[in-house]
Design a protein around this motif. Structure first.
Motif, short mmCIF file in Angstrom:
data_model
loop_
_atom_site.label_atom_id
_atom_site.label_comp_id
_atom_site.label_asym_id
_atom_site.label_seq_id
_atom_site.Cartn_x
_atom_site.Cartn_y
_atom_site.Cartn_z
N GLU B 44 0.86 -1.19 0.00
CA GLU B 44 0.00 0.00 0.00
C GLU B 44 0.89 1.23 0.00
OE1 GLU B 44 -2.20 0.31 3.60
OE2 GLU B 44 -3.24 2.14 3.03
N PHE B 45 0.77 2.05 -1.02
CA PHE B 45 1.56 3.28 -1.11
C PHE B 45 1.16 4.24 -0.01
CE2 PHE B 45 3.62 6.89 -2.89
CZ PHE B 45 2.73 7.95 -2.84
N LEU B 46 2.15 4.85 0.61
CA LEU B 46 1.88 5.83 1.66
C LEU B 46 2.28 7.24 1.23
CD1 LEU B 46 3.11 3.90 4.83
CD2 LEU B 46 0.76 4.15 3.98
N ILE B 47 3.55 7.42 0.86
CA ILE B 47 4.03 8.77 0.57
C ILE B 47 5.24 8.68 -0.35
CG2 ILE B 47 5.54 8.85 2.59
CD1 ILE B 47 4.76 11.84 2.88
N GLY B 59 -1.33 8.86 -0.12
CA GLY B 59 -1.55 7.52 0.36
C GLY B 59 -1.60 7.38 1.88
N LEU B 60 -1.31 8.45 2.59
CA LEU B 60 -1.33 8.37 4.04
C LEU B 60 -2.76 8.09 4.52
CD1 LEU B 60 1.05 11.30 5.01
CD2 LEU B 60 1.57 8.85 4.89
N PRO B 61 -2.94 7.07 5.35
CA PRO B 61 -4.30 6.63 5.69
C PRO B 61 -5.04 7.56 6.66
CG PRO B 61 -2.68 5.26 6.80
CD PRO B 61 -1.91 6.15 5.89
N SER B 62 -4.32 8.34 7.43
CA SER B 62 -4.98 9.27 8.34
C SER B 62 -4.00 10.36 8.73
CB SER B 62 -5.48 8.53 9.60
OG SER B 62 -4.40 8.28 10.48
N ASP B 63 -4.50 11.37 9.42
CA ASP B 63 -3.62 12.47 9.84
C ASP B 63 -2.72 12.07 10.99
OD1 ASP B 63 -6.25 14.41 11.51
OD2 ASP B 63 -5.42 12.42 11.89
N THR B 78 6.44 8.98 10.85
CA THR B 78 5.94 9.07 12.22
C THR B 78 4.48 8.68 12.26
OG1 THR B 78 7.48 10.87 12.73
CG2 THR B 78 5.59 10.59 14.20
N ILE B 79 4.15 7.82 13.21
CA ILE B 79 2.76 7.44 13.44
C ILE B 79 2.42 7.86 14.86
CG2 ILE B 79 1.03 5.62 13.35
CD1 ILE B 79 3.04 3.93 11.75
N GLN B 80 1.45 8.73 14.97
CA GLN B 80 1.03 9.21 16.29
C GLN B 80 -0.17 8.39 16.78
OE1 GLN B 80 0.37 13.37 15.06
NE2 GLN B 80 2.08 13.94 16.37
N ARG B 81 -0.23 8.25 18.10
CA ARG B 81 -1.39 7.58 18.72
C ARG B 81 -1.69 6.26 18.00
NH1 ARG B 81 -2.53 12.55 17.46
NH2 ARG B 81 -4.18 12.01 15.97
N THR B 82 -0.70 5.38 17.99
CA THR B 82 -0.83 4.15 17.21
C THR B 82 -2.06 3.34 17.59
OG1 THR B 82 0.66 3.09 18.79
CG2 THR B 82 1.63 3.88 16.72
N GLN B 83 -2.60 2.68 16.59
CA GLN B 83 -3.75 1.79 16.73
C GLN B 83 -3.34 0.39 16.30
OE1 GLN B 83 -6.75 3.09 17.94
NE2 GLN B 83 -5.46 4.90 18.23
N GLN B 84 -4.10 -0.60 16.72
CA GLN B 84 -3.76 -1.97 16.39
C GLN B 84 -3.76 -2.21 14.89
OE1 GLN B 84 -6.36 -4.39 18.85
NE2 GLN B 84 -4.73 -4.64 20.37
N GLU B 85 -4.61 -1.50 14.17
CA GLU B 85 -4.66 -1.69 12.72
C GLU B 85 -3.43 -1.11 12.01
OE1 GLU B 85 -7.03 -0.07 14.47
OE2 GLU B 85 -7.58 1.82 13.50
N ASP B 86 -2.59 -0.41 12.76
CA ASP B 86 -1.34 0.10 12.18
C ASP B 86 -0.27 -0.99 12.11
OD1 ASP B 86 -1.66 3.23 14.03
OD2 ASP B 86 -2.56 2.60 12.12
N SER B 87 -0.51 -2.11 12.76
CA SER B 87 0.46 -3.21 12.75
C SER B 87 0.65 -3.69 11.32
CB SER B 87 -0.03 -4.36 13.63
OG SER B 87 -0.13 -3.96 14.97
N ALA B 88 1.91 -3.70 10.89
CA ALA B 88 2.24 -4.05 9.51
C ALA B 88 3.76 -3.98 9.36
CB ALA B 88 1.58 -3.09 8.51
N VAL B 89 4.23 -4.33 8.19
CA VAL B 89 5.62 -4.08 7.83
C VAL B 89 5.67 -2.81 7.00
CG1 VAL B 89 7.66 -4.92 6.61
CG2 VAL B 89 6.21 -6.53 7.88
N TYR B 90 6.49 -1.88 7.43
CA TYR B 90 6.63 -0.60 6.73
C TYR B 90 7.91 -0.65 5.90
CZ TYR B 90 2.68 1.03 9.33
OH TYR B 90 1.40 1.16 9.84
N LEU B 91 7.74 -0.48 4.61
CA LEU B 91 8.85 -0.60 3.68
C LEU B 91 9.21 0.76 3.09
CD1 LEU B 91 7.67 -3.77 1.74
CD2 LEU B 91 9.56 -3.65 3.33
#
Lengths: 110, 116
Positions: B44-47, B59-63, B78-91
């Motif tokens: 999933e493309f982010l930035i 592609g950023l999923p939220s602010d 940077t991921i602020q106020r992490t949520q469980q759905e943020d669990s993933a491999v970041y490439l």
């Protein structure tokens, strides 16, 4: 929008079998097409690419031909080895992004 | 030569905490990408950063997600106020030029983020 669809896995084959992993795409224009591979415990790496229609990309015994008429870029190998076990991703470029398929896990049994 | 490096390789954090993920691209590569790969999913493309141009953040999923690239080299996601759905491999990936020119993207080994 642009998209890539590839066959679902896992695909399980015996060593020396013939491999085909299907990939079709939807895109405007003439995007470059790629196959990336992710070996267990390793990062993604480019396997092969084709930048225009009828181009054939090849590497490590793998081949894929850019077919505009069928919007396909199927990955083939004539005789697979256990070391080919990995996850294979088809992708196309869309502006400056790569649009990815979901990946196909390939398992080769000795 | 040195490839793309990422740190940390693994990160476990509690829900609600902030995390920073680092990417060192290949020297001289002007393009830098962040992707997210969830279990069994594609990328999933982010930035995307290209040179000194404004980044494409579409592609950023939220602010809660942000990224910067300092001096056209190192990037931090940077991921602020992490949520469980943020669990993933970041490439992270870098490229000498835009992919539309047929240049491949070179990927780092990824950071596996687990939010508990």
């Amino acid at each position: 929008g642009n998209s890539v669809t590839q066959m679902e896995g896992p695909v399980t084959l015996s060593e020396e079998a013939f491999l085909t992993i299907n990939c079709t795409y939807t895109a405007t224009g003439y995007p470059s097409l790629f196959w990336y591979v992710q070996y267990p415990g390793e990062g993604l790496q480019l396997l092969l690419k084709a930048t225009k229609a009828d181009d054939k990309g090849s590497n490590k015994g793998f081949e894929a031909t850019y077919r505009k008429e069928t919007t396909s870029f199927h990955l083939e190998k004539g005789s697979v080895q256990v070391s080919d076990s990995a996850v294979y991703f088809c992708a196309l470029d869309s502006n400056y992004q790569l649009i990815w398929g979901a990946g196909t896990k390939l398992i080769i049994k000795p | 030569g040195a490839g793309v490096s990422q740190s940390p390789s693994n990160k476990v954090t509690e829900k609600g905490k902030d995390v920073e993920l680092r990417c060192d691209p290949i020297s001289g590569h002007t393009a830098l990408y962040w992707y997210r790969q969830s279990l069994g999913q594609g990328l999933e493309f982010l930035i995307y950063f290209q040179g000194n141009s404004a980044p494409d953040k579409s592609g950023l999923p939220s602010d809660r997600f942000s990224a910067e690239r300092t001096g056209g080299s190192v990037s931090t996601l940077t991921i602020q106020r992490t949520q469980q759905e943020d669990s993933a491999v970041y490439l992270c990936a870098s490229s000498p030029l835009q992919t539309t020119l047929g240049y491949e993207q070179y990927f780092g080994p990824g950071t596996r983020l687990t939010v508990t």
